[in-house]
Scaffold this motif. Structure first.
Motif, PDB file in Angstrom:
ATOM      1  N   SER A  36       0.701  -0.751  -0.034  1.00  0.00           N
ATOM      2  CA  SER A  36      -0.093   0.154   0.220  1.00  0.00           C
ATOM      3  C   SER A  36       0.856   1.115   0.036  1.00  0.00           C
ATOM      4  CB  SER A  36      -0.930  -0.419   1.294  1.00  0.00           C
ATOM      5  OG  SER A  36       0.297  -0.198   2.262  1.00  0.00           O
ATOM      6  N   MET A  37       0.465   2.438   0.072  1.00  0.00           N
ATOM      7  CA  MET A  37       1.283   4.001   0.153  1.00  0.00           C
ATOM      8  C   MET A  37       1.916   2.986   1.419  1.00  0.00           C
ATOM      9  SD  MET A  37      -1.675   6.409  -1.831  1.00  0.00           S
ATOM     10  CE  MET A  37      -0.544   7.750  -1.470  1.00  0.00           C
ATOM     11  N   LYS A  38       1.263   2.979   2.983  1.00  0.00           N
ATOM     12  CA  LYS A  38       1.892   3.411   3.925  1.00  0.00           C
ATOM     13  C   LYS A  38       2.934   2.007   3.585  1.00  0.00           C
ATOM     14  CE  LYS A  38       0.663   1.970   8.774  1.00  0.00           C
ATOM     15  NZ  LYS A  38      -0.197   1.381   9.365  1.00  0.00           N
ATOM     16  N   THR A  39       2.871   1.253   3.784  1.00  0.00           N
ATOM     17  CA  THR A  39       4.120  -0.043   2.759  1.00  0.00           C
ATOM     18  C   THR A  39       5.378   0.655   1.753  1.00  0.00           C
ATOM     19  OG1 THR A  39       2.292  -1.705   2.919  1.00  0.00           O
ATOM     20  CG2 THR A  39       4.720  -1.934   1.900  1.00  0.00           C
ATOM     21  N   LEU A  40       4.871   1.859   1.518  1.00  0.00           N
ATOM     22  CA  LEU A  40       5.870   2.437   0.633  1.00  0.00           C
ATOM     23  C   LEU A  40       6.457   2.871   1.928  1.00  0.00           C
ATOM     24  CD1 LEU A  40       3.974   2.496  -3.505  1.00  0.00           C
ATOM     25  CD2 LEU A  40       6.079   0.542  -2.798  1.00  0.00           C
ATOM     26  N   ASP A  41       5.872   4.034   1.694  1.00  0.00           N
ATOM     27  CA  ASP A  41       6.170   4.921   3.015  1.00  0.00           C
ATOM     28  C   ASP A  41       7.120   4.370   4.012  1.00  0.00           C
ATOM     29  OD1 ASP A  41       6.471   7.825   3.995  1.00  0.00           O
ATOM     30  OD2 ASP A  41       5.333   7.210   5.426  1.00  0.00           O
ATOM     31  N   ILE A  42       6.753   3.245   4.648  1.00  0.00           N
ATOM     32  CA  ILE A  42       8.376   2.194   6.535  1.00  0.00           C
ATOM     33  C   ILE A  42       8.909   2.055   4.813  1.00  0.00           C
ATOM     34  CG2 ILE A  42       7.789   0.110   7.560  1.00  0.00           C
ATOM     35  CD1 ILE A  42       4.688   0.982   7.395  1.00  0.00           C
ATOM     36  N   ILE A  43       8.879   1.227   3.802  1.00  0.00           N
ATOM     37  CA  ILE A  43       9.964   1.411   3.017  1.00  0.00           C
ATOM     38  C   ILE A  43      11.365   2.257   2.729  1.00  0.00           C
ATOM     39  CG2 ILE A  43      10.607  -0.765   1.143  1.00  0.00           C
ATOM     40  CD1 ILE A  43       8.604  -1.815   0.774  1.00  0.00           C
ATOM     41  N   LEU A  44      10.457   3.380   2.420  1.00  0.00           N
ATOM     42  CA  LEU A  44      11.044   4.107   2.153  1.00  0.00           C
ATOM     43  C   LEU A  44      12.012   4.814   3.250  1.00  0.00           C
ATOM     44  CD1 LEU A  44      12.248   6.703  -0.768  1.00  0.00           C
ATOM     45  CD2 LEU A  44       9.775   8.004   0.243  1.00  0.00           C
ATOM     46  N   GLU A  45      11.048   4.884   4.378  1.00  0.00           N
ATOM     47  CA  GLU A  45      11.436   5.502   5.147  1.00  0.00           C
ATOM     48  C   GLU A  45      13.691   4.997   5.875  1.00  0.00           C
ATOM     49  OE1 GLU A  45       8.480   5.656   8.638  1.00  0.00           O
ATOM     50  OE2 GLU A  45       7.912   7.657   7.964  1.00  0.00           O
ATOM     51  N   ARG A  46      12.969   3.754   6.010  1.00  0.00           N
ATOM     52  CA  ARG A  46      14.589   2.422   6.071  1.00  0.00           C
ATOM     53  C   ARG A  46      15.251   2.394   5.461  1.00  0.00           C
ATOM     54  NH1 ARG A  46      10.311  -2.584   7.609  1.00  0.00           N
ATOM     55  NH2 ARG A  46       8.950  -1.908  10.071  1.00  0.00           N
ATOM     56  N   GLY A  47      14.867   3.401   4.005  1.00  0.00           N
ATOM     57  CA  GLY A  47      16.296   3.371   3.010  1.00  0.00           C
ATOM     58  C   GLY A  47      15.686   1.845   2.414  1.00  0.00           C
ATOM     59  N   ILE A  49      14.146   0.775  -0.196  1.00  0.00           N
ATOM     60  CA  ILE A  49      13.256   1.088  -1.143  1.00  0.00           C
ATOM     61  C   ILE A  49      14.261   0.834  -2.901  1.00  0.00           C
ATOM     62  CG2 ILE A  49      13.744   3.603  -2.456  1.00  0.00           C
ATOM     63  CD1 ILE A  49      10.125   2.648  -1.823  1.00  0.00           C
ATOM     64  N   ASP A  50      15.022   0.804  -2.687  1.00  0.00           N
ATOM     65  CA  ASP A  50      16.115   0.225  -3.939  1.00  0.00           C
ATOM     66  C   ASP A  50      15.892  -1.622  -4.128  1.00  0.00           C
ATOM     67  OD1 ASP A  50      16.901   2.737  -5.212  1.00  0.00           O
ATOM     68  OD2 ASP A  50      18.885   2.988  -3.524  1.00  0.00           O
ATOM     69  N   SER A  51      15.483  -2.177  -2.650  1.00  0.00           N
ATOM     70  CA  SER A  51      15.852  -3.322  -2.961  1.00  0.00           C
ATOM     71  C   SER A  51      14.093  -3.979  -3.438  1.00  0.00           C
ATOM     72  CB  SER A  51      16.304  -3.590  -1.513  1.00  0.00           C
ATOM     73  OG  SER A  51      15.652  -3.210  -0.571  1.00  0.00           O
ATOM     74  N   PHE A  52      13.360  -3.450  -3.306  1.00  0.00           N
ATOM     75  CA  PHE A  52      12.364  -2.767  -3.344  1.00  0.00           C
ATOM     76  C   PHE A  52      11.750  -3.557  -4.887  1.00  0.00           C
ATOM     77  CE2 PHE A  52       7.742  -2.368  -4.680  1.00  0.00           C
ATOM     78  CZ  PHE A  52       6.998  -3.192  -3.147  1.00  0.00           C
ATOM     79  N   HIS A 130     -11.509  10.798  -5.854  1.00  0.00           N
ATOM     80  CA  HIS A 130     -10.804   8.851  -4.759  1.00  0.00           C
ATOM     81  C   HIS A 130     -10.945   8.291  -6.150  1.00  0.00           C
ATOM     82  CE1 HIS A 130     -10.829   6.214  -1.496  1.00  0.00           C
ATOM     83  NE2 HIS A 130      -9.572   5.898  -2.093  1.00  0.00           N
ATOM     84  N   VAL A 131      -9.431   8.119  -6.116  1.00  0.00           N
ATOM     85  CA  VAL A 131      -8.935   7.176  -7.121  1.00  0.00           C
ATOM     86  C   VAL A 131      -7.935   5.750  -7.472  1.00  0.00           C
ATOM     87  CG1 VAL A 131      -8.592   8.885  -9.006  1.00  0.00           C
ATOM     88  CG2 VAL A 131      -6.436   8.051  -7.720  1.00  0.00           C
ATOM     89  N   LEU A 132      -8.414   4.775  -8.400  1.00  0.00           N
ATOM     90  CA  LEU A 132      -7.425   3.452  -7.575  1.00  0.00           C
ATOM     91  C   LEU A 132      -7.073   2.765  -8.830  1.00  0.00           C
ATOM     92  CD1 LEU A 132      -7.614   0.911  -6.261  1.00  0.00           C
ATOM     93  CD2 LEU A 132      -9.765   0.102  -7.694  1.00  0.00           C
ATOM     94  N   LEU A 133      -5.652   2.794  -8.822  1.00  0.00           N
ATOM     95  CA  LEU A 133      -4.433   2.551  -9.829  1.00  0.00           C
ATOM     96  C   LEU A 133      -4.022   1.326  -9.473  1.00  0.00           C
ATOM     97  CD1 LEU A 133      -1.391   3.162  -9.384  1.00  0.00           C
ATOM     98  CD2 LEU A 133      -2.522   5.565  -9.216  1.00  0.00           C
ATOM     99  N   ILE A 134      -3.673   1.270 -11.383  1.00  0.00           N
ATOM    100  CA  ILE A 134      -2.189   0.133 -11.439  1.00  0.00           C
ATOM    101  C   ILE A 134      -1.145  -0.088 -12.015  1.00  0.00           C
ATOM    102  CG2 ILE A 134      -1.918  -2.096 -12.302  1.00  0.00           C
ATOM    103  CD1 ILE A 134      -4.896  -2.937 -12.130  1.00  0.00           C
ATOM    104  N   GLY A 135       0.068   0.598 -11.284  1.00  0.00           N
ATOM    105  CA  GLY A 135       0.995   0.709 -11.727  1.00  0.00           C
ATOM    106  C   GLY A 135       1.944   0.172 -10.794  1.00  0.00           C
ATOM    107  N   LYS A 136       3.383   0.534 -11.708  1.00  0.00           N
ATOM    108  CA  LYS A 136       4.836  -0.488 -10.830  1.00  0.00           C
ATOM    109  C   LYS A 136       5.671   0.836 -10.673  1.00  0.00           C
ATOM    110  CE  LYS A 136       5.106  -4.172 -14.071  1.00  0.00           C
ATOM    111  NZ  LYS A 136       6.771  -4.824 -15.170  1.00  0.00           N
ATOM    112  N   LEU A 137       6.446   0.904  -9.162  1.00  0.00           N
ATOM    113  CA  LEU A 137       7.432   1.703  -8.851  1.00  0.00           C
ATOM    114  C   LEU A 137       8.511   1.756  -9.302  1.00  0.00           C
ATOM    115  CD1 LEU A 137       8.182   2.878  -6.355  1.00  0.00           C
ATOM    116  CD2 LEU A 137       9.663   0.671  -5.561  1.00  0.00           C
ATOM    117  N   GLN A 138       8.621   3.262 -10.188  1.00  0.00           N
ATOM    118  CA  GLN A 138       9.853   3.185 -10.563  1.00  0.00           C
ATOM    119  C   GLN A 138      11.027   4.494 -10.239  1.00  0.00           C
ATOM    120  OE1 GLN A 138       9.723   3.098 -14.058  1.00  0.00           O
ATOM    121  NE2 GLN A 138       8.582   1.607 -13.451  1.00  0.00           N
TER     122      GLN A 138
END
Length: 161
Positions: A36-47, A49-52, A130-138
């Motif tokens: 989720s966006m929360k998960t991405l935020d946590i991964i980013l805070e922990r540094g 994101i490059d291993s995601f 409010h939107v729902l989207l499908i994408g990939k982390l870049q």
């Protein structure tokens, strides 16, 4: 819930014939339902994101906080939206999660208008919707306020009513 199910089914048809003959387990190999966006935020805070993994499709929802058309007239469509989501932390604090979603290609034309028009295009995404989207982390981007946010390549987006 029904709209989300319909959206996922439509996406399945869009990603190719490989899913037509595949069991549902194969869907879990290409779509990450747990991020989720929360998960991405946590991964980013922990540094981390490059291993995601960037090969998996993500299904995200949130509110469109801003939108910007980056392409000029005559060029292939390029636009981006800022997607936000929030949750209460206690009684007085709200935690905000943000990401930038980039849409590239003429199939997205009309998604973000060049200027305010009297009539909205059929596929225009309104501010604060409010939107729902499908994408990939870049990757990530550092914003003018100094914060770093995930950047998502958008493939499908639908306004939720």
């Amino acid at each position: 819930m029904r709209k989300i199910l319909i959206f996922i089914i439509l996406f399945s048809f869009c990603i190719g014939s490989q899913l037509v003959a595949s069991p549902a387990e194969d869907l879990l190999k290409i779509i990450d339902f747990s991020t989720s966006m929360k998960t991405l935020d946590i991964i980013l805070e922990r540094g981390q994101i490059d291993s995601f993994t960037k090969e998996m499709y993500l299904i995200l929802d949130g509110t469109v906080a801003s939108r910007e058309l980056l392409s000029k007239d005559g060029e292939q469509f390029l636009g981006e939206i800022e997607l936000v989501q929030g949750e209460w932390s206690g009684l007085e604090e709200v935690k905000i999660y943000r990401c930038i979603v980039i849409f590239s290609g003429d199939q997205f034309s009309g998604l973000i208008p060049a200027r305010r028009a009297r009539r909205r295009s059929e596929n225009e995404i309104k501010l604060n919707s409010h939107v729902l989207l499908i994408g990939k982390l870049q990757g990530t981007r550092t914003l003018t306020d100094g914060s770093t946010v995930p950047v998502i390549e958008g493939f499908l987006i639908r306004e939720m009513l």
